[in-house]
Enzyme design. Structure first.
Site, PDB file in Angstrom:
ATOM      1  N   PHE A 136       0.879  -1.245   0.319  1.00 12.56           N
ATOM      2  CA  PHE A 136       0.400  -0.489  -0.174  1.00 12.56           C
ATOM      3  C   PHE A 136       0.849   1.016   0.147  1.00 12.56           C
ATOM      4  CE2 PHE A 136      -2.463   3.137   2.467  1.00 12.56           C
ATOM      5  CZ  PHE A 136      -3.646   3.407   2.370  1.00 12.56           C
ATOM      6  N   GLY A 144       4.720  12.316   5.075  1.00 10.99           N
ATOM      7  CA  GLY A 144       4.309  10.777   6.155  1.00 10.99           C
ATOM      8  C   GLY A 144       2.965  11.417   6.847  1.00 10.99           C
ATOM      9  N   CYS A 246      -9.135   2.351   4.444  1.00  6.82           N
ATOM     10  CA  CYS A 246      -8.530   1.669   4.237  1.00  6.82           C
ATOM     11  C   CYS A 246      -7.812   1.767   6.280  1.00  6.82           C
ATOM     12  CB  CYS A 246      -6.968   1.798   3.321  1.00  6.82           C
ATOM     13  SG  CYS A 246      -8.371   1.663   1.751  1.00  6.82           S
ATOM     14  N   GLY A 347      16.623  -7.898  33.393  1.00  9.43           N
ATOM     15  CA  GLY A 347      18.115  -7.486  33.863  1.00  9.43           C
ATOM     16  C   GLY A 347      18.527  -7.577  32.380  1.00  9.43           C
ATOM     17  N   GLU A 371       0.581   4.531   9.885  1.00 11.26           N
ATOM     18  CA  GLU A 371      -0.768   4.376  10.815  1.00 11.26           C
ATOM     19  C   GLU A 371      -1.158   5.881  10.960  1.00 11.26           C
ATOM     20  OE1 GLU A 371      -2.690   1.807   9.027  1.00 11.26           O
ATOM     21  OE2 GLU A 371      -1.821   0.724   8.300  1.00 11.26           O
TER      22      GLU A 371
HETATM   23  C1  LIG Z   1       8.361   0.438   9.327  1.00 10.90           C
HETATM   24  C2  LIG Z   1       7.586   1.256   8.526  1.00 10.90           C
HETATM   25  C3  LIG Z   1       6.312   0.467   8.080  1.00 10.90           C
HETATM   26  C4  LIG Z   1       5.316   1.355   6.967  1.00 10.90           C
HETATM   27  N1  LIG Z   1       4.812   0.914   6.360  1.00 10.90           N
HETATM   28  C5  LIG Z   1       4.060   2.181   5.653  1.00 10.90           C
HETATM   29  C6  LIG Z   1       3.126   1.025   4.348  1.00 10.90           C
HETATM   30  O1  LIG Z   1       2.847   0.592   4.119  1.00 10.90           O
HETATM   31  N2  LIG Z   1       2.479   1.908   3.606  1.00 10.90           N
HETATM   32  C7  LIG Z   1       2.457   3.222   3.595  1.00 10.90           C
HETATM   33  O2  LIG Z   1       1.822   4.519   2.903  1.00 10.90           O
HETATM   34  N3  LIG Z   1       2.640   3.886   4.821  1.00 10.90           N
HETATM   35  C8  LIG Z   1       4.077   2.949   5.792  1.00 10.90           C
HETATM   36  N4  LIG Z   1       4.654   4.003   6.710  1.00 10.90           N
HETATM   37  C9  LIG Z   1       5.225   5.111   6.823  1.00 10.90           C
HETATM   38  C10 LIG Z   1       4.011   5.573   8.072  1.00 10.90           C
HETATM   39  O3  LIG Z   1       2.692   5.917   7.942  1.00 10.90           O
HETATM   40  C11 LIG Z   1       5.011   7.126   8.582  1.00 10.90           C
HETATM   41  O4  LIG Z   1       6.232   6.645   8.942  1.00 10.90           O
HETATM   42  C12 LIG Z   1       3.870   8.097   9.516  1.00 10.90           C
HETATM   43  O5  LIG Z   1       3.551   8.101   8.449  1.00 10.90           O
HETATM   44  C13 LIG Z   1       5.177   8.912  10.010  1.00 10.90           C
HETATM   45  O6  LIG Z   1       5.071  10.057   8.680  1.00 10.90           O
HETATM   46  P1  LIG Z   1       6.720  10.339   8.979  1.00 10.90           P
HETATM   47  O7  LIG Z   1       7.709   9.369   8.842  1.00 10.90           O
HETATM   48  O8  LIG Z   1       6.561  11.215   7.433  1.00 10.90           O
HETATM   49  O9  LIG Z   1       7.233  11.572  10.205  1.00 10.90           O
HETATM   50  P2  LIG Z   1       6.795  12.582   9.858  1.00 10.90           P
HETATM   51  O10 LIG Z   1       4.729  13.233   9.395  1.00 10.90           O
HETATM   52  O11 LIG Z   1       7.439  13.572   9.230  1.00 10.90           O
HETATM   53  O12 LIG Z   1       6.293  12.811  11.236  1.00 10.90           O
HETATM   54  C14 LIG Z   1       7.915  13.576  12.392  1.00 10.90           C
HETATM   55  C15 LIG Z   1       7.487  13.852  13.630  1.00 10.90           C
HETATM   56  O13 LIG Z   1       6.641  15.454  13.239  1.00 10.90           O
HETATM   57  C16 LIG Z   1       5.048  15.282  14.199  1.00 10.90           C
HETATM   58  N5  LIG Z   1       4.299  15.097  13.964  1.00 10.90           N
HETATM   59  C17 LIG Z   1       4.281  15.910  12.025  1.00 10.90           C
HETATM   60  N6  LIG Z   1       3.359  17.129  11.959  1.00 10.90           N
HETATM   61  C18 LIG Z   1       1.980  17.023  12.763  1.00 10.90           C
HETATM   62  C19 LIG Z   1       1.709  18.086  13.789  1.00 10.90           C
HETATM   63  N7  LIG Z   1       0.344  18.736  12.274  1.00 10.90           N
HETATM   64  N8  LIG Z   1       1.557  18.555  14.601  1.00 10.90           N
HETATM   65  C20 LIG Z   1       2.774  18.159  15.531  1.00 10.90           C
HETATM   66  N9  LIG Z   1       3.347  17.122  14.920  1.00 10.90           N
HETATM   67  C21 LIG Z   1       3.709  17.085  13.852  1.00 10.90           C
HETATM   68  C22 LIG Z   1       4.807  13.556  13.840  1.00 10.90           C
HETATM   69  O14 LIG Z   1       4.295  13.247  15.158  1.00 10.90           O
HETATM   70  C23 LIG Z   1       6.786  12.945  13.897  1.00 10.90           C
HETATM   71  O15 LIG Z   1       6.377  12.686  15.615  1.00 10.90           O
HETATM   72  C24 LIG Z   1       6.216   3.151   7.444  1.00 10.90           C
HETATM   73  C25 LIG Z   1       6.482   3.051   8.181  1.00 10.90           C
HETATM   74  C26 LIG Z   1       7.441   2.179   8.633  1.00 10.90           C
HETATM   75  C27 LIG Z   1       8.457   2.952  10.562  1.00 10.90           C
END
Ligand SMILES: Cc1cc2nc3c(=O)[nH]c(=O)nc-3n(C[C@H](O)[C@H](O)[C@H](O)COP(=O)(O)OP(=O)(O)OC[C@H]3O[C@@H](n4cnc5c(N)ncnc54)[C@H](O)[C@@H]3O)c2cc1C
Length: 392
Positions: A136, A144, A246, A347, A371
Site C-alpha cells: 500500500f 508522511g 483503509c 535484567g 498508520e
Molecule cells: C516500518 C514502517 C513501515 C511502514 N509501512 C507503511 C506502508 O506500508 N505504507 C505507507 O504508506 N506508509 C508506511 N509507513 C509510513 C508511516 O505511516 C509514516 O512513517 C508515518 O505516517 C509518519 O510519517 P513520517 O515518517 O514522514 O513522519 P513525519 O510526518 O515527518 O513526522 C515527524 C514527527 O512530527 C510529528 N508531526 C507531524 N505533523 C505534526 C503536527 N501537525 N502536529 C504535531 N506533530 C506533528 C509527528 O507526530 C512525528 O513525531 C511505514 C513506516 C514504518 C516506520
C-alpha cells in the site's frame, strides 16, 4: 530462542464476551503462531528477513482478508475475529502482523470497497490465498503525517495513465506482486491505482538497516513514467477519505495486535519473575517487581475492553475514525510501556534474543509511528472533542 510457553492473560474473564467462533478462530491462530512462527522468528528478525514460508499458513488461518466475503476468497468473519487474529499474530511478531494487516486492510479492503467487480474477482482470491502479496503506497519522502500533500501523480494519456513519483516506508514492497498506490490526477484529486510488478518503470528497492520490524520487508515504490492500464483505477471512491478509510481498518487491527505483543511481554516477565532467584527469593516476591506486573495486567485488561467494545461498534457500523484513533494510540502506547518494563524485569536476559521482549520493544517503535503517529492520533482525539482543527 526459548520454547514458546505462552499463556494468555484474561484477568476479567473477557472470554465470556466472545462467541464460540471467535474462540475457534483465536485458537487456530494461536496454535499456528506457536508451531510455525515462534520457533523461527528470532532468527529471521536477526537476519532482517521476512520468512516467506509462513505466507501459506497466514492464508490458512484466515489472516488475509478475515472479513472479506467468501465469494472473493476471504474468511467472511466479523471484526472481533479479525482483531483476535491480529492479536495472536502480533503476539508472535509485529512484523508478521504488519504483513497480514497490509494485505487485508490496505490492499484487499480498498479493492473490495472501492474496486469494481472485475477487479475484485481478478485480485481478491489470489490475495486471500497468498498466491499474490500486496503493498500500500501512501507515504512519500516529503509527506508522511500529511499524506494529502502527496506529489505522486498520473496523467490521462487516452488509452492509459502515466504514473510518476515515489513512495517510501512501504511494508511488503520488496516482494509484493500488487501495489495499491495513491496518486493525484491532473486536477489534484487523489485516486487509488493498482500497479503490478513487471510494469515498465516500476521498481521497489528494499530499505535496509532498520532496528525495528526486522522480520517485515520494507521498501520504496518508484514510478518512472509507468503506463498503468485504465482498468486499474479504483473507480468507486476518490479523495483523501479513500486511503483514510483503509487506515481505519488497519488501525483497528493494530489496536488488537498491540495487545498481543503486550500479553507476550507480560507473560514472559511473569514466568521469569517466579523462576529467577536473587537474594534467596524469586524476584517476583519483591514489591517493586510486583508493582510492574500489577500495572501491566491492569493496562492489558483496559486495552482488551477498549478493543472488544470497538469491535462491537465496528461490527454494527458505528465506530468513528476518532474512536479508532483513540484505541490505536492507547493500546500501542500501553504495549510499548509494558515491553520496556518487562525488559527491565529480565535484567541482562531482557536484551537477549533468547526471549521475545527486546524484539517486541523494537518492533513497537514502528507500530507507534506508522498508520498515524502517537501525536497525530492525539490531535485527532483533540479535534473530535473540541471541534477545532489543530492541523490547519
Ligand atoms: C516500518 C514502517 C513501515 C511502514 N509501512 C507503511 C506502508 O506500508 N505504507 C505507507 O504508506 N506508509 C508506511 N509507513 C509510513 C508511516 O505511516 C509514516 O512513517 C508515518 O505516517 C509518519 O510519517 P513520517 O515518517 O514522514 O513522519 P513525519 O510526518 O515527518 O513526522 C515527524 C514527527 O512530527 C510529528 N508531526 C507531524 N505533523 C505534526 C503536527 N501537525 N502536529 C504535531 N506533530 C506533528 C509527528 O507526530 C512525528 O513525531 C511505514 C513506516 C514504518 C516506520
Amino acid at each position: 530462542m526459548k520454547p514458546d510457553l505462552f499463556e494468555a492473560p484474561d484477568y476479567y474473564n473477557l472470554d465470556e464476551l466472545l462467541t464460540d467462533e471467535h474462540k475457534l478462530v483465536r485458537t487456530a491462530a494461536r496454535e499456528w503462531v506457536k508451531r510455525d512462527v515462534s520457533p523461527i522468528i528470532e532468527d529471521y528478525a536477526q537476519k532482517a528477513e521476512f520468512p516467506t514460508q509462513i505466507i501459506k499458513g497466514l492464508a490458512e488461518i484466515g489472516a488475509f482478508g478475515p472479513y472479506i466475503p467468501h465469494e472473493y476468497g476471504g474468511a467472511g468473519l466479523d471484526q472481533i475475529s479479525y482483531g483476535l487474529i491480529m492479536q495472536e499474530i502480533e503476539r508472535g511478531d509485529s512484523g508478521v502482523r504488519s504483513t497480514a494487516s497490509v494485505q487485508s486492510s490496505l490492499v484487499m479492503y480498498p479493492i473490495w470497497k472501492y474496486g469494481n467487480e472485475e477487479q475484485r474477482l481478478k485480485y481478491l482470491p489470489k490475495l486471500a490465498s497468498g498466491e499474490w502479496m500486496g503493498c500500500f503506497g501512501l507515504t512519500e519522502p516529503d509527506h508522511g503525517s500529511n499524506p494529502g500533500g502527496m506529489v505522486t501523480n498520473f496523467k490521462d494519456m487516452g488509452d492509459h495513465y502515466l504514473l510518476n513519483g515515489a513512495k517510501m516506508w512501504i511494508s511488503n514492497a520488496p516482494f509484493a506482486q500488487v501495489a495499491v498506490v495513491w496518486a493525484k490526477n491532473e486536477e489534484g484529486r487523489i485516486h487509488g491505482l493498482i500497479v503490478e510488478r513487471g510494469m515498465e518503470g516500476f521498481s521497489t528497492p528494499e530499505t535496509h538497516n532498520k532496528w525495528s520490524l526486522r522480520a517485515s520487508a520494507t521498501g520504496e515504490l518508484i514510478f518512472d513514467n509507468v503506463k498503468v492500464p485504465k482498468e486499474n483505477l479504483l473507480p468507486n471512491k476518490s479523495g483523501l477519505g479513500a486511503p483514510l478509510g483503509c487506515l481505519d481498518s488497519a488501525r483497528f487491527g493494530i489496536a488488537w495486535g498491540a495487545i498481543g505483543a503486550a500479553m507476550d511481554c507480560y507473560d514472559t516477565a511473569l514466568r521469569y519473575s517466579k523462576e529467577r532467584m536473587q537474594f534467596g527469593k524469586p524476584i517476583g516476591q519483591f514489591q517493586l517487581q510486583q508493582k510492574k506486573l500489577a500495572e501491566m495486567i491492569t493496562e492489558i485488561t483496559k486495552a482488551q475492553l477498549l478493543a472488544w467494545k470497538l469491535g462491537v461498534m465496528r461490527n454494527n457500523g458505528t465506530a468513528t475514525s476518532a474512536q479508532i484513533s483513540m484505541a490505536k494510540r492507547n493500546n500501542v502506547d500501553m504495549a510499548i510501556n509494558i515491553a520496556r518494563e518487562a525488559r527491565q524485569m529480565l535484567g541482562g536476559m531482557g536484551i537477549s534474543g533468547e526471549y521475545s521482549i527486546m524484539r517486541h520493544s523494537m518492533n513497537l517503535e514502528s507500530v507507534i509511528t506508522y498508520e498515524g503517529t502517537h501525536d497525530i492520533h492525539l490531535l485527532i482525539t483533540g479535534m473530535d472533542v473540541t471541534g477545532l482543527n489543530a492541523f490547519k
